[in-house]
Design an enzyme around this catalytic site. Structure first.
Site, PDB file in Angstrom:
ATOM      1  N   LYS A 140      -5.097  22.305 -33.135  1.00 14.08           N
ATOM      2  CA  LYS A 140      -5.180  20.943 -32.987  1.00 14.08           C
ATOM      3  C   LYS A 140      -5.136  20.583 -31.495  1.00 14.08           C
ATOM      4  CE  LYS A 140      -3.088  19.932 -37.385  1.00 14.08           C
ATOM      5  NZ  LYS A 140      -2.486  21.139 -37.975  1.00 14.08           N
TER       6      LYS A 140
ATOM      7  N   ARG B 196      -8.332  28.242 -35.413  1.00 11.96           N
ATOM      8  CA  ARG B 196      -7.491  27.993 -36.442  1.00 11.96           C
ATOM      9  C   ARG B 196      -6.652  29.268 -36.573  1.00 11.96           C
ATOM     10  NH1 ARG B 196     -10.003  23.749 -38.177  1.00 11.96           N
ATOM     11  NH2 ARG B 196      -8.633  23.205 -39.521  1.00 11.96           N
TER      12      ARG B 196
ATOM     13  N   TYR C 165      -8.269  46.471 -39.084  1.00 18.97           N
ATOM     14  CA  TYR C 165      -6.938  46.282 -39.785  1.00 18.97           C
ATOM     15  C   TYR C 165      -5.706  46.796 -39.072  1.00 18.97           C
ATOM     16  CZ  TYR C 165      -7.175  44.409 -44.666  1.00 18.97           C
ATOM     17  OH  TYR C 165      -7.241  43.647 -45.613  1.00 18.97           O
TER      18      TYR C 165
ATOM     19  N   GLU D 143      -2.138  46.127 -39.931  1.00 17.28           N
ATOM     20  CA  GLU D 143      -0.706  45.557 -40.443  1.00 17.28           C
ATOM     21  C   GLU D 143       0.465  46.142 -39.884  1.00 17.28           C
ATOM     22  OE1 GLU D 143      -0.691  46.974 -44.588  1.00 17.28           O
ATOM     23  OE2 GLU D 143      -2.116  45.358 -44.972  1.00 17.28           O
TER      24      GLU D 143
ATOM     25  N   THR E 164       0.279  24.992 -35.652  1.00 17.20           N
ATOM     26  CA  THR E 164      -1.052  25.549 -35.570  1.00 17.20           C
ATOM     27  C   THR E 164      -1.710  25.692 -34.324  1.00 17.20           C
ATOM     28  OG1 THR E 164      -1.799  23.171 -35.804  1.00 17.20           O
ATOM     29  CG2 THR E 164      -1.604  24.422 -37.970  1.00 17.20           C
TER      30      THR E 164
ATOM     31  N   ASP F  73       8.039  21.218 -36.454  1.00 20.38           N
ATOM     32  CA  ASP F  73       6.539  21.331 -36.759  1.00 20.38           C
ATOM     33  C   ASP F  73       5.944  20.651 -35.736  1.00 20.38           C
ATOM     34  OD1 ASP F  73       4.179  21.486 -37.908  1.00 20.38           O
ATOM     35  OD2 ASP F  73       4.654  21.308 -39.699  1.00 20.38           O
TER      36      ASP F  73
HETATM   37  N1  DSN Z   1      -4.683  18.962 -42.421  1.00 21.72           N
HETATM   38  C1  DSN Z   1      -3.796  18.673 -41.497  1.00 21.72           C
HETATM   39  C2  DSN Z   1      -3.825  17.425 -40.735  1.00 21.72           C
HETATM   40  O1  DSN Z   1      -5.073  16.719 -40.825  1.00 21.72           O
HETATM   41  O2  DSN Z   1      -2.965  16.761 -40.231  1.00 21.72           O
HETATM   42  C3  DSN Z   1      -2.299  18.984 -41.488  1.00 21.72           C
HETATM   43  O3  DSN Z   1      -2.236  20.147 -42.208  1.00 21.72           O
END
Ligand code: DSN
Length: 441
Positions: free
Chosen positions: A227, A233, A53, A55, A224, A198
């Site tokens: 990707k 993640r 932890y 924080e 994120t 984004d």
């Molecule tokens: N779920 C993601 C996507 O597949 O584009 C976006 O959050």
């Protein structure tokens, strides 16, 4: 990969892991928002940092024992700053949606007007979809696409001047073209709005220079990390120099918004894995891979067009293709491709004639195929399989009416179970995948 402890203590869960590895190894994953994290990223994710932890932020924690965690978080921040060329980074958001919510929470008051691309036009839920908390607490005005599938910048400007939003999002989950960051920046400046990019889908392409960077034009960037960035993640929020010029307190506002505004303790195992992924992104081979993702997407798009398929915007600039498959037929094509071992998702298309529940297109991308080492010749093969599967499900049309739908679903399930052509394609897909192992190689 070794899961010997899991095998001993929980054979059922161990089998789940083996089954998922088998599924990934033997199928073609075309979902554009997925990636293959390296074994180093997976080891970091599975490390004992998950026990801790912490924080707060480095050197300012509410818990003891954070000397090593501090080093991890500071290095992750340094790497992210170097990779993206930004002034400030917060690596604690649990994922992309919490990162986006933290941005709203940092600069908006409840009821403030915001702007984003509508979901059926390719935008994200958190950019103001009616059922999202972002629409419950804020007042989203949604912009859309032109007839040709490109973002309607005239509409963006008109709506911005009319509604004077506090914050404007530029980014998407299903947009195959480069984002016009500079044009958005001119609009945001006219109305004094915060502009946030984004880049969740394209962050790996941006850091590699394969897609234009928003950094000179926007105040904040969210992404994120799982990707095209090829990490675990997770999520990050970046503040640019331009952002600090607009609002010198912006970095502090973001940090306060993430913790204690929205989250408790950061996921330190995730932070370590993000740090590892960012280290990989700094290597020259990452850029080669990112270029390969785009080259493959263009090759796949051309091959699909060669079969007469209609693509949103007639092609792609990035990792993603949006393809029309007939009114309300996305579901049939997605499910049949799944049986054939090709995974992608049904998706709305520009000017969607039905609905997000029964969309008329499919969305696909090349990140995972490229990360496995596949090239243009494999893209041609994939396009040929998609065409064959599309032909297999040609007899299934969109129907209306609850009972008709129920009956059709039953017939379709039986059709998928028994169709011989899908079985043949499944075997061919399996054969190709065996030549491009993910973790077994
Ligand atoms: N779920 C993601 C996507 O597949 O584009 C976006 O959050």
């Amino acid at each position: 990969m070794n899961f010997e402890n899991l095998q001993k203590t929980d054979p059922v869960c161990h089998q789940f892991v083996l089954d998922e590895i088998e599924r990934q190894e033997t199928s073609l994953e075309l979902i554009p928002s997925e990636c293959i994290a390296s074994l180093s990223v997976i080891e970091a994710l599975g490390s004992p940092f998950t026990n801790k932890y912490s924080e707060g932020y480095a050197k300012k924690r509410y818990y003891g024992g954070n000397d090593v965690v501090d080093q991890v978080e500071l290095l992750a921040i340094e790497r992210a700053k170097e990779v993206f060329g930004v002034a400030h980074v917060n690596v604690q958001p649990y994922s992309g949606s919490p990162a986006n919510l933290a941005v709203y929470n940092a600069v908006c008051e409840v009821g403030d007007t915001t702007m984003g691309l509508g979901l059926t036009d390719g935008g994200h839920i958190t950019h103001g979809l009616s059922v999202s908390a972002t629409a419950k607490y804020f007042n989203p005005v949604l912009y859309g696409l032109r007839e040709d599938g490109y973002i309607d910048l005239e509409q963006v400007e008109r709506l911005a001047l009319e509604h004077k939003p506090k914050l404007i999002w530029v980014g998407a989950t299903a947009y195959p073209r480069e984002f016009p960051f500079e044009a958005f920046s001119k609009i945001a400046e006219k109305v004094g709005a915060y502009l946030v990019a984004d880049i969740a889908h394209i962050s790996g392409l941006v850091l590699s220079g394969v897609h234009a960077s928003p950094v000179p034009y926007v105040h904040m960037v969210t992404t994120t990390t799982h990707k095209t960035l090829k990490g675990p993640r997770g999520g990050m929020i970046m503040v640019t120099e331009k952002g600090l010029e607009k609002d010198p307190d912006l970095a502090k506002k973001i940090d306060k918004s993430v913790f204690p505004g929205l989250q408790g303790g950061p996921h330190d195992h995730q932070t370590l894995a993000i740090c590892v992924a960012l280290g990989e992104a700094l290597k020259p081979e990452f850029k080669v891979m990112a270029q390969g993702i785009v080259d493959n997407a263009k090759a796949l798009a051309e091959a699909l067009k060669g079969y007469g398929f209609e693509l949103a915007t007639d092609g792609t600039d990035n990792h993603l293709i949006l393809m029309s498959v007939g009114k309300g037929r996305g579901m049939f094509v997605q499910d049949a491709l799944d049986v054939a071992g090709i995974t992608l998702n049904k998706n709305t298309i520009p000017n969607e004639p039905v609905s997000p529940f029964f969309p008329s297109g499919i969305r696909m991308g090349t990140p995972i195929m490229t990360m496995r080492g596949m090239k243009v010749s494999e893209m041609k093969q994939v396009a040929a399989w998609i065409k064959r599967v599309y032909d297999v499900v040609a007899p299934f049309e969109h129907v209306v009416g609850k009972e008709e739908k129920k009956q059709q679903r039953k017939e379709f399930a039986e059709f998928l179970r028994t169709n011989e052509e899908l079985k043949v394609i499944r075997a061919e897909v399996r054969e190709l995948c065996s030549k491009f192992p993910i973790y077994k190689g």
